[in-house]
Design a protein around this motif. Structure first.
Motif, PDB file in Angstrom:
ATOM      1  N   GLY A  98      -5.512 -10.953   6.601  1.00 36.49           N
ATOM      2  CA  GLY A  98      -5.245 -11.536   5.293  1.00 36.49           C
ATOM      3  C   GLY A  98      -5.799 -10.715   4.142  1.00 36.49           C
ATOM      4  N   GLU A  99      -6.410  -9.566   4.457  1.00 37.50           N
ATOM      5  CA  GLU A  99      -6.945  -8.710   3.397  1.00 37.50           C
ATOM      6  C   GLU A  99      -5.835  -8.196   2.488  1.00 37.50           C
ATOM      7  N   VAL A 100      -4.668  -7.928   3.069  1.00 30.65           N
ATOM      8  CA  VAL A 100      -3.502  -7.481   2.315  1.00 30.65           C
ATOM      9  C   VAL A 100      -2.374  -8.476   2.543  1.00 30.65           C
ATOM     10  N   GLU A 101      -1.742  -8.927   1.461  1.00 24.35           N
ATOM     11  CA  GLU A 101      -0.629  -9.865   1.572  1.00 24.35           C
ATOM     12  C   GLU A 101       0.644  -9.132   1.990  1.00 24.35           C
ATOM     13  N   TRP A 102       1.490  -9.857   2.703  1.00 26.66           N
ATOM     14  CA  TRP A 102       2.783  -9.294   3.089  1.00 26.66           C
ATOM     15  C   TRP A 102       3.609  -9.045   1.829  1.00 26.66           C
ATOM     16  N   PRO A 103       4.117  -7.826   1.629  1.00 29.62           N
ATOM     17  CA  PRO A 103       4.864  -7.535   0.398  1.00 29.62           C
ATOM     18  C   PRO A 103       6.191  -8.279   0.355  1.00 29.62           C
ATOM     19  N   ARG A 104       6.529  -8.789  -0.815  1.00 35.90           N
ATOM     20  CA  ARG A 104       7.783  -9.518  -0.976  1.00 35.90           C
ATOM     21  C   ARG A 104       8.955  -8.593  -1.230  1.00 35.90           C
ATOM     22  N   ARG A 105       8.658  -7.355  -1.621  1.00 37.13           N
ATOM     23  CA  ARG A 105       9.722  -6.377  -1.883  1.00 37.13           C
ATOM     24  C   ARG A 105       9.406  -5.081  -1.159  1.00 37.13           C
ATOM     25  N   GLY A 106      10.460  -4.318  -0.903  1.00 34.80           N
ATOM     26  CA  GLY A 106      10.281  -3.028  -0.260  1.00 34.80           C
ATOM     27  C   GLY A 106      10.130  -3.152   1.249  1.00 34.80           C
ATOM     28  N   LEU A 107      10.454  -2.077   1.955  1.00 38.65           N
ATOM     29  CA  LEU A 107      10.232  -2.007   3.386  1.00 38.65           C
ATOM     30  C   LEU A 107       8.731  -1.959   3.642  1.00 38.65           C
ATOM     31  N   CYS A 108       8.268  -2.605   4.685  1.00 36.65           N
ATOM     32  CA  CYS A 108       6.855  -2.568   5.030  1.00 36.65           C
ATOM     33  C   CYS A 108       6.681  -1.834   6.354  1.00 36.65           C
ATOM     34  N   TRP A 109       5.817  -0.838   6.347  1.00 42.12           N
ATOM     35  CA  TRP A 109       5.549  -0.052   7.543  1.00 42.12           C
ATOM     36  C   TRP A 109       4.118  -0.322   7.968  1.00 42.12           C
TER      37      TRP A 109
END
Length: 210
Positions: A98-109
């Protein structure tokens, strides 16, 4: 973007005003930011100015696609930097904690890095805005030691895939890679001792990384 020859330009700045001039001269199609932290403070004066100058590349080239390290505190604290069509790279454990939120935009690698003399990077690419089944998985051997170099490799792979390079082409390029002198080298010394040599133009943040 059509596949063909590509030019990689490392943009270095050490005083205000340089990034805007470089951005207009280079006019990149893809902008990769590796880190936003204390550097060249003799010219910038403080960290805030250094970060602001680095980010000018994004505002000067609004049409360029972006590859950004989502775990970087300065990137994480600025919502909206990652847009649709861009690529965000982050370690899986930072998302899981939970340190970094899942991005709502863009591809996530998502990366999972095993560190050592040769670090291995497992990357899972997820569709924009969702963490379901990965649309692509890659397992690459980083030719430079240290987890920090393996994490930066993920950013480079992001740019390469945006340029239309295949996983096989990327792996083939890495197999013939030779690092520069005085940077990220493990040197054997007498009696089996090892020296990690990384002393050319190194700032405090790069010295602390491992």
């Amino acid at each position: 973007m059509k596949k063909g020859a590509s030019l990689v330009v490392e943009v270095g700045i050490d005083e205000p005003g340089q990034m805007g001039r470089h951005a207009r001269m280079i006019a990149p199609d893809i902008v990769v930011i590796t880190a936003l932290e204390a550097e060249h403070l003799a010219g910038f004066g403080d960290v805030e100015t250094a970060v602001r100058e680095e980010l000018l590349m994004l505002s000067e080239r609004p049409g360029a696609r972006r590859v950004l390290p989502l775990s970087d505190p300065e990137i994480r604290g600025r919502r909206g930097l990652l847009r649709s069509g861009d690529v965000g790279v982050v370690e899986e454990e930072r998302l899981d904690s939970g340190e970094v939120e899942w991005p709502r935009r863009g591809l996530c690698w998502c990366q999972r890095v095993s560190s050592g003399h040769a670090s291995r990077v497992t990357m899972r690419v997820y569709s924009e805005g969702e963490r379901g089944r990965p649309i692509q998985t890659m397992d690459l051997l980083c030719p430079l030691p240290g987890a920090h170099n393996a994490r930066d490799l993920g950013l480079a792979v992001g740019a390469a895939l945006l340029l239309g390079r295949s996983v096989e082409e990327i792996a083939g390029g890495l197999s013939g890679f030779e690092g520069p002198l005085l940077r990220s080298r493990v040197v054997g010394l007498a009696r089996g001792a090892l020296l990690y040599e990384d002393c050319f133009n190194a700032g405090p943040a790069s010295v602390r990384r491992r």
